[in-house]
Design a protein around this motif. Sequence first.
Motif, PDB file in Angstrom:
ATOM      1  N   ALA A   1      -3.793   1.386   4.869  1.00 21.02           N
ATOM      2  CA  ALA A   1      -2.921   0.297   4.422  1.00 21.02           C
ATOM      3  C   ALA A   1      -2.883   0.261   2.905  1.00 21.02           C
ATOM      4  O   ALA A   1      -3.786   0.744   2.233  1.00 21.02           O
ATOM      5  CB  ALA A   1      -3.423  -1.036   4.959  1.00 21.02           C
ATOM      6  N   VAL A   2      -1.852  -0.344   2.364  1.00 21.31           N
ATOM      7  CA  VAL A   2      -1.683  -0.472   0.935  1.00 21.31           C
ATOM      8  C   VAL A   2      -2.469  -1.699   0.498  1.00 21.31           C
ATOM      9  O   VAL A   2      -1.952  -2.790   0.389  1.00 21.31           O
ATOM     10  CB  VAL A   2      -0.191  -0.646   0.574  1.00 21.31           C
ATOM     11  CG1 VAL A   2      -0.019  -0.732  -0.926  1.00 21.31           C
ATOM     12  CG2 VAL A   2       0.619   0.486   1.143  1.00 21.31           C
ATOM     13  N   ARG A   3      -3.772  -1.529   0.315  1.00 20.19           N
ATOM     14  CA  ARG A   3      -4.632  -2.627  -0.103  1.00 20.19           C
ATOM     15  C   ARG A   3      -5.920  -2.061  -0.693  1.00 20.19           C
ATOM     16  O   ARG A   3      -6.261  -0.915  -0.482  1.00 20.19           O
ATOM     17  CB  ARG A   3      -4.936  -3.554   1.053  1.00 20.19           C
ATOM     18  CG  ARG A   3      -5.648  -2.861   2.182  1.00 20.19           C
ATOM     19  CD  ARG A   3      -5.908  -3.807   3.325  1.00 20.19           C
ATOM     20  NE  ARG A   3      -6.124  -2.986   4.493  1.00 20.19           N
ATOM     21  CZ  ARG A   3      -5.794  -3.318   5.698  1.00 20.19           C
ATOM     22  NH1 ARG A   3      -5.224  -4.454   5.916  1.00 20.19           N
ATOM     23  NH2 ARG A   3      -6.017  -2.521   6.700  1.00 20.19           N
TER      24      ARG A   3
ATOM     25  N   THR B   1       0.859  -0.390   6.215  1.00 16.27           N
ATOM     26  CA  THR B   1       0.546   1.025   5.988  1.00 16.27           C
ATOM     27  C   THR B   1       1.784   1.757   5.492  1.00 16.27           C
ATOM     28  O   THR B   1       2.915   1.323   5.738  1.00 16.27           O
ATOM     29  CB  THR B   1       0.069   1.698   7.290  1.00 16.27           C
ATOM     30  OG1 THR B   1       1.144   1.690   8.229  1.00 16.27           O
ATOM     31  CG2 THR B   1      -1.162   1.017   7.855  1.00 16.27           C
ATOM     32  N   PRO B   2       1.597   2.863   4.797  1.00 17.83           N
ATOM     33  CA  PRO B   2       2.752   3.650   4.361  1.00 17.83           C
ATOM     34  C   PRO B   2       3.655   4.069   5.528  1.00 17.83           C
ATOM     35  O   PRO B   2       4.885   4.013   5.410  1.00 17.83           O
ATOM     36  CB  PRO B   2       2.117   4.871   3.678  1.00 17.83           C
ATOM     37  CG  PRO B   2       0.812   4.344   3.164  1.00 17.83           C
ATOM     38  CD  PRO B   2       0.338   3.387   4.233  1.00 17.83           C
TER      39      PRO B   2
ATOM     40  N   GLY C   1       9.575   8.139   0.419  1.00 20.35           N
ATOM     41  CA  GLY C   1       8.844   6.903   0.150  1.00 20.35           C
ATOM     42  C   GLY C   1       7.465   6.917   0.770  1.00 20.35           C
ATOM     43  O   GLY C   1       6.488   6.480   0.144  1.00 20.35           O
ATOM     44  N   TRP C   2       7.371   7.401   2.004  1.00 17.06           N
ATOM     45  CA  TRP C   2       6.069   7.503   2.670  1.00 17.06           C
ATOM     46  C   TRP C   2       5.136   8.405   1.853  1.00 17.06           C
ATOM     47  O   TRP C   2       3.974   8.072   1.635  1.00 17.06           O
ATOM     48  CB  TRP C   2       6.236   8.067   4.084  1.00 17.06           C
ATOM     49  CG  TRP C   2       4.914   8.401   4.714  1.00 17.06           C
ATOM     50  CD1 TRP C   2       4.068   7.550   5.339  1.00 17.06           C
ATOM     51  CD2 TRP C   2       4.291   9.692   4.742  1.00 17.06           C
ATOM     52  NE1 TRP C   2       2.940   8.233   5.769  1.00 17.06           N
ATOM     53  CE2 TRP C   2       3.052   9.544   5.415  1.00 17.06           C
ATOM     54  CE3 TRP C   2       4.647  10.952   4.275  1.00 17.06           C
ATOM     55  CZ2 TRP C   2       2.194  10.613   5.620  1.00 17.06           C
ATOM     56  CZ3 TRP C   2       3.786  12.007   4.471  1.00 17.06           C
ATOM     57  CH2 TRP C   2       2.578  11.831   5.147  1.00 17.06           C
ATOM     58  N   PHE C   3       5.642   9.542   1.412  1.00 13.17           N
ATOM     59  CA  PHE C   3       4.838  10.500   0.667  1.00 13.17           C
ATOM     60  C   PHE C   3       4.298   9.873  -0.618  1.00 13.17           C
ATOM     61  O   PHE C   3       3.105   9.979  -0.927  1.00 13.17           O
ATOM     62  CB  PHE C   3       5.684  11.743   0.360  1.00 13.17           C
ATOM     63  CG  PHE C   3       4.947  12.841  -0.325  1.00 13.17           C
ATOM     64  CD1 PHE C   3       4.046  13.643   0.372  1.00 13.17           C
ATOM     65  CD2 PHE C   3       5.138  13.088  -1.674  1.00 13.17           C
ATOM     66  CE1 PHE C   3       3.346  14.656  -0.268  1.00 13.17           C
ATOM     67  CE2 PHE C   3       4.449  14.102  -2.314  1.00 13.17           C
ATOM     68  CZ  PHE C   3       3.556  14.879  -1.613  1.00 13.17           C
TER      69      PHE C   3
ATOM     70  N   ARG D   1      -3.884   6.672  -1.456  1.00 15.50           N
ATOM     71  CA  ARG D   1      -5.053   7.558  -1.477  1.00 15.50           C
ATOM     72  C   ARG D   1      -5.725   7.557  -2.853  1.00 15.50           C
ATOM     73  O   ARG D   1      -6.935   7.555  -2.951  1.00 15.50           O
ATOM     74  CB  ARG D   1      -4.661   8.985  -1.097  1.00 15.50           C
ATOM     75  CG  ARG D   1      -4.364   9.115   0.347  1.00 15.50           C
ATOM     76  CD  ARG D   1      -3.973  10.528   0.668  1.00 15.50           C
ATOM     77  NE  ARG D   1      -4.453  10.786   1.997  1.00 15.50           N
ATOM     78  CZ  ARG D   1      -4.869  11.947   2.421  1.00 15.50           C
ATOM     79  NH1 ARG D   1      -4.856  12.992   1.641  1.00 15.50           N
ATOM     80  NH2 ARG D   1      -5.271  12.105   3.658  1.00 15.50           N
ATOM     81  N   ARG D   2      -4.905   7.580  -3.887  1.00 18.97           N
ATOM     82  CA  ARG D   2      -5.450   7.590  -5.247  1.00 18.97           C
ATOM     83  C   ARG D   2      -6.192   6.292  -5.514  1.00 18.97           C
ATOM     84  O   ARG D   2      -7.263   6.286  -6.114  1.00 18.97           O
ATOM     85  CB  ARG D   2      -4.337   7.802  -6.266  1.00 18.97           C
ATOM     86  CG  ARG D   2      -4.897   8.125  -7.652  1.00 18.97           C
ATOM     87  CD  ARG D   2      -3.843   8.394  -8.662  1.00 18.97           C
ATOM     88  NE  ARG D   2      -3.376   7.088  -9.115  1.00 18.97           N
ATOM     89  CZ  ARG D   2      -2.142   6.798  -9.447  1.00 18.97           C
ATOM     90  NH1 ARG D   2      -1.222   7.721  -9.367  1.00 18.97           N
ATOM     91  NH2 ARG D   2      -1.809   5.608  -9.853  1.00 18.97           N
TER      92      ARG D   2
END
Length: 148
Positions: free
Chosen positions: A5-7, A77-78, A134-136, A143-144
């Motif tokens: 997820a984006v968090r 999530t992406p 966009g997902w990529f 991840r970074r």
Amino acid sequence: MSDRAVRSARPAGGSGPSAPDTTGRTRLAAAAAALVTVGAGLGLRAVATGGVAKYGGDALYTLLILTLVVLLAPRTTPARAAGLALAASWAVELLQLTGLPADLTARSTAARLVLGSTFNAPDLFWYAVGACAGWFVLRGVTRRRHAV
């Protein structure tokens, strides 16, 4: 490979809500990305014509929807953000088969920009290109962020 997820990481012990400043930063980044995407779309229309402008605009349209999904739901999530953006783009394109968008666009420039007017099957592919791009990018950012 997981699709995180984006968090940010949770507080010590892994319980409780994520840090509020992280959600705020994610929303701020999504808002900035949305503005950049709109600018890229306008710039593309200004310098390109034909298929490059049209299909590039289709990909950017879905990318904009993805940024809006992340703006509204920063912990998604992406993959979910990309899937929702793609589903929304395809739904708008398929709605064009009904003629309703054509009626609305005759009365409103905003409706023309959001809904288009006529169905074009190749658009479906280019929406998928935008969702994948966009997902990529979102996955790479996620991840970074977790690696730091």
